[in-house]
Motif scaffolding. Structure first.
Motif, mmCIF file in Angstrom:
data_model
loop_
_atom_site.group_PDB
_atom_site.id
_atom_site.type_symbol
_atom_site.label_atom_id
_atom_site.label_comp_id
_atom_site.label_asym_id
_atom_site.label_seq_id
_atom_site.Cartn_x
_atom_site.Cartn_y
_atom_site.Cartn_z
ATOM 1 N N LYS A 1 0.882 -1.212 0.003
ATOM 2 C CA LYS A 1 0.151 -0.047 -0.031
ATOM 3 C C LYS A 1 0.738 1.340 -0.013
ATOM 4 C CE LYS A 1 -3.995 -2.131 1.974
ATOM 5 N NZ LYS A 1 -4.998 -2.197 3.171
ATOM 6 N N VAL A 2 2.211 1.080 -0.396
ATOM 7 C CA VAL A 2 2.963 2.232 -0.323
ATOM 8 C C VAL A 2 3.517 2.228 -1.961
ATOM 9 C CG1 VAL A 2 5.226 3.353 0.488
ATOM 10 C CG2 VAL A 2 3.618 2.039 1.965
ATOM 11 N N MET A 3 3.479 3.511 -2.170
ATOM 12 C CA MET A 3 4.271 3.921 -3.429
ATOM 13 C C MET A 3 5.169 5.104 -3.575
ATOM 14 S SD MET A 3 2.184 4.883 -7.185
ATOM 15 C CE MET A 3 1.139 5.561 -6.306
ATOM 16 N N VAL A 4 6.304 5.227 -4.228
ATOM 17 C CA VAL A 4 7.073 6.352 -4.185
ATOM 18 C C VAL A 4 7.254 6.690 -5.683
ATOM 19 C CG1 VAL A 4 9.303 5.072 -4.310
ATOM 20 C CG2 VAL A 4 9.230 7.306 -3.540
ATOM 21 N N ILE A 5 7.166 7.936 -5.721
ATOM 22 C CA ILE A 5 7.226 8.546 -7.217
ATOM 23 C C ILE A 5 8.384 9.753 -6.934
ATOM 24 C CG2 ILE A 5 5.915 9.702 -9.183
ATOM 25 C CD1 ILE A 5 3.429 8.686 -8.208
ATOM 26 N N CYS A 6 9.495 9.648 -7.796
ATOM 27 C CA CYS A 6 10.360 10.698 -7.829
ATOM 28 C C CYS A 6 10.452 11.654 -9.012
ATOM 29 C CB CYS A 6 11.809 9.879 -7.660
ATOM 30 S SG CYS A 6 11.878 8.686 -6.367
ATOM 31 N N ALA A 7 10.938 12.728 -8.638
ATOM 32 C CA ALA A 7 11.221 14.042 -9.833
ATOM 33 C C ALA A 7 12.621 14.251 -9.697
ATOM 34 C CB ALA A 7 10.071 14.970 -9.379
ATOM 35 N N SER A 8 13.400 13.753 -10.301
ATOM 36 C CA SER A 8 14.785 13.926 -10.005
ATOM 37 C C SER A 8 15.237 15.486 -10.779
ATOM 38 C CB SER A 8 15.585 12.896 -10.854
ATOM 39 O OG SER A 8 15.526 12.878 -12.267
ATOM 40 N N GLY A 9 14.341 15.888 -11.306
ATOM 41 C CA GLY A 9 14.846 17.360 -11.751
ATOM 42 C C GLY A 9 13.965 18.502 -10.891
ATOM 43 N N ASN B 1 17.627 21.508 -9.991
ATOM 44 C CA ASN B 1 17.431 19.983 -10.468
ATOM 45 C C ASN B 1 17.970 19.360 -9.410
ATOM 46 O OD1 ASN B 1 16.435 20.127 -13.292
ATOM 47 N ND2 ASN B 1 18.444 21.135 -13.785
ATOM 48 N N ALA B 2 17.742 19.579 -8.186
ATOM 49 C CA ALA B 2 18.192 18.835 -7.115
ATOM 50 C C ALA B 2 17.448 17.514 -6.834
ATOM 51 C CB ALA B 2 18.340 19.574 -5.814
ATOM 52 N N GLY B 3 16.117 17.588 -7.117
ATOM 53 C CA GLY B 3 15.413 16.416 -7.110
ATOM 54 C C GLY B 3 14.188 16.334 -6.029
ATOM 55 N N ALA B 4 13.480 15.542 -6.024
ATOM 56 C CA ALA B 4 12.275 15.295 -4.818
ATOM 57 C C ALA B 4 11.734 13.947 -4.921
ATOM 58 C CB ALA B 4 11.581 16.452 -4.730
ATOM 59 N N ALA B 5 11.220 13.468 -3.950
ATOM 60 C CA ALA B 5 9.992 12.164 -4.072
ATOM 61 C C ALA B 5 9.034 12.222 -3.446
ATOM 62 C CB ALA B 5 11.199 10.964 -3.330
ATOM 63 N N TYR B 6 8.001 11.804 -3.732
ATOM 64 C CA TYR B 6 6.591 11.729 -3.216
ATOM 65 C C TYR B 6 6.308 10.634 -2.781
ATOM 66 C CZ TYR B 6 6.515 16.368 -5.728
ATOM 67 O OH TYR B 6 6.767 17.600 -6.050
ATOM 68 N N VAL B 7 5.801 10.342 -1.448
ATOM 69 C CA VAL B 7 5.464 8.905 -0.992
ATOM 70 C C VAL B 7 3.862 8.909 -0.817
ATOM 71 C CG1 VAL B 7 5.574 7.390 0.816
ATOM 72 C CG2 VAL B 7 7.521 8.762 0.108
ATOM 73 N N LEU C 1 12.868 2.374 2.422
ATOM 74 C CA LEU C 1 12.761 3.508 1.149
ATOM 75 C C LEU C 1 14.376 3.772 0.714
ATOM 76 C CD1 LEU C 1 11.678 4.675 -1.167
ATOM 77 C CD2 LEU C 1 11.068 6.553 0.440
ATOM 78 N N ALA C 2 14.848 3.395 -0.117
ATOM 79 C CA ALA C 2 16.207 4.004 -0.545
ATOM 80 C C ALA C 2 16.077 4.776 -2.013
ATOM 81 C CB ALA C 2 17.281 2.613 -0.942
ATOM 82 N N ILE C 3 16.716 6.041 -2.024
ATOM 83 C CA ILE C 3 16.549 6.970 -2.947
ATOM 84 C C ILE C 3 17.975 7.490 -3.241
ATOM 85 C CG2 ILE C 3 15.646 9.072 -3.700
ATOM 86 C CD1 ILE C 3 13.228 8.769 -1.777
ATOM 87 N N GLY C 4 18.254 7.182 -4.553
ATOM 88 C CA GLY C 4 19.593 7.422 -5.147
ATOM 89 C C GLY C 4 19.648 9.144 -5.562
ATOM 90 N N ALA C 5 20.845 9.766 -5.316
ATOM 91 C CA ALA C 5 21.137 11.179 -5.821
ATOM 92 C C ALA C 5 22.375 10.901 -6.517
ATOM 93 C CB ALA C 5 21.122 12.085 -4.840
ATOM 94 N N PRO C 6 22.593 10.265 -7.787
ATOM 95 C CA PRO C 6 23.779 10.043 -8.453
ATOM 96 C C PRO C 6 25.075 11.270 -8.426
ATOM 97 C CG PRO C 6 22.230 10.142 -10.014
ATOM 98 C CD PRO C 6 21.585 10.182 -8.618
ATOM 99 N N ASN C 7 24.390 12.429 -8.326
ATOM 100 C CA ASN C 7 25.297 13.573 -8.125
ATOM 101 C C ASN C 7 25.816 14.221 -7.290
ATOM 102 O OD1 ASN C 7 25.604 12.875 -11.327
ATOM 103 N ND2 ASN C 7 23.849 14.804 -11.659
ATOM 104 N N HIS C 8 25.100 13.720 -6.129
ATOM 105 C CA HIS C 8 25.448 14.332 -4.786
ATOM 106 C C HIS C 8 26.762 13.866 -4.271
ATOM 107 C CE1 HIS C 8 24.479 16.184 -0.823
ATOM 108 N NE2 HIS C 8 24.696 15.329 -0.319
ATOM 109 N N GLY C 9 27.304 14.787 -3.484
ATOM 110 C CA GLY C 9 28.555 14.320 -2.830
ATOM 111 C C GLY C 9 29.186 15.581 -1.862
#
Length: 144
Positions: free
Chosen positions: A66-74, A81-87, A123-131
């Motif tokens: 019953k859980v859904m995550v939808i990401c908006a990486s831009g 363009n840092a990104g966000a995620a909606y649960v 829930l794991a969310i990747g940010a490939p350009n973060h560091g």
């Protein structure tokens, strides 16, 4: 025969090489055949109210139970363009927004939400350009 693992499955593809032993499920040519247990029906289109053009809503998504995550990486919520995620959580009324995730340490072009995965209550969310210190090696944010 009951297929309990296929409940809600859109299609099952069966295949075997030509000449393989089979019980008639496939033709002699070895061509795959398919069974379609249910026809897909659009349940809902999700468009959060704060999504803007070029936010990349749906850049990654996952559903478990019953859980859904939808990401908006831009998304520009924290930075360009840092990104966000909606649960979202499903209840008797359908899919309801639960939380928007956008870590405060995001920087321009981090692309938080480029990948995501749900497993149980994790829930794991990747940010490939973060560091740290601008090295942009990537980061995975893990939530419970």
């Amino acid at each position: 025969m009951a297929w309990p693992l296929l409940a809600g499955c859109l299609a099952l593809i069966l295949a075997a090489p030509a000449g393989a032993q089979h019980s008639g499920a496939l033709g002699e040519s070895g061509v795959a055949s398919s069974m379609v247990p249910t026809e897909p029906v659009l349940e809902i289109e999700i468009l959060p109210g704060d999504v803007l053009p070029n936010d990349g809503l749906g850049s990654s998504s996952d559903v478990q139970g019953k859980v859904m995550v939808i990401c908006a990486s831009g998304s520009d919520t924290i930075a360009l363009n840092a990104g966000a995620a909606y649960v979202y959580r499903r209840n008797a009324s359908g899919w309801q927004p639960e939380v928007k995730l956008a870590p405060n340490d995001l920087q321009d072009y981090d692309r938080f939400g480029y990948t995501c995965a749900l497993d149980g209550d994790v829930l794991a969310i990747g940010a490939p350009n973060h560091g740290a210190l601008g090295d942009r090696v990537g980061t995975v944010y893990v939530y419970r």
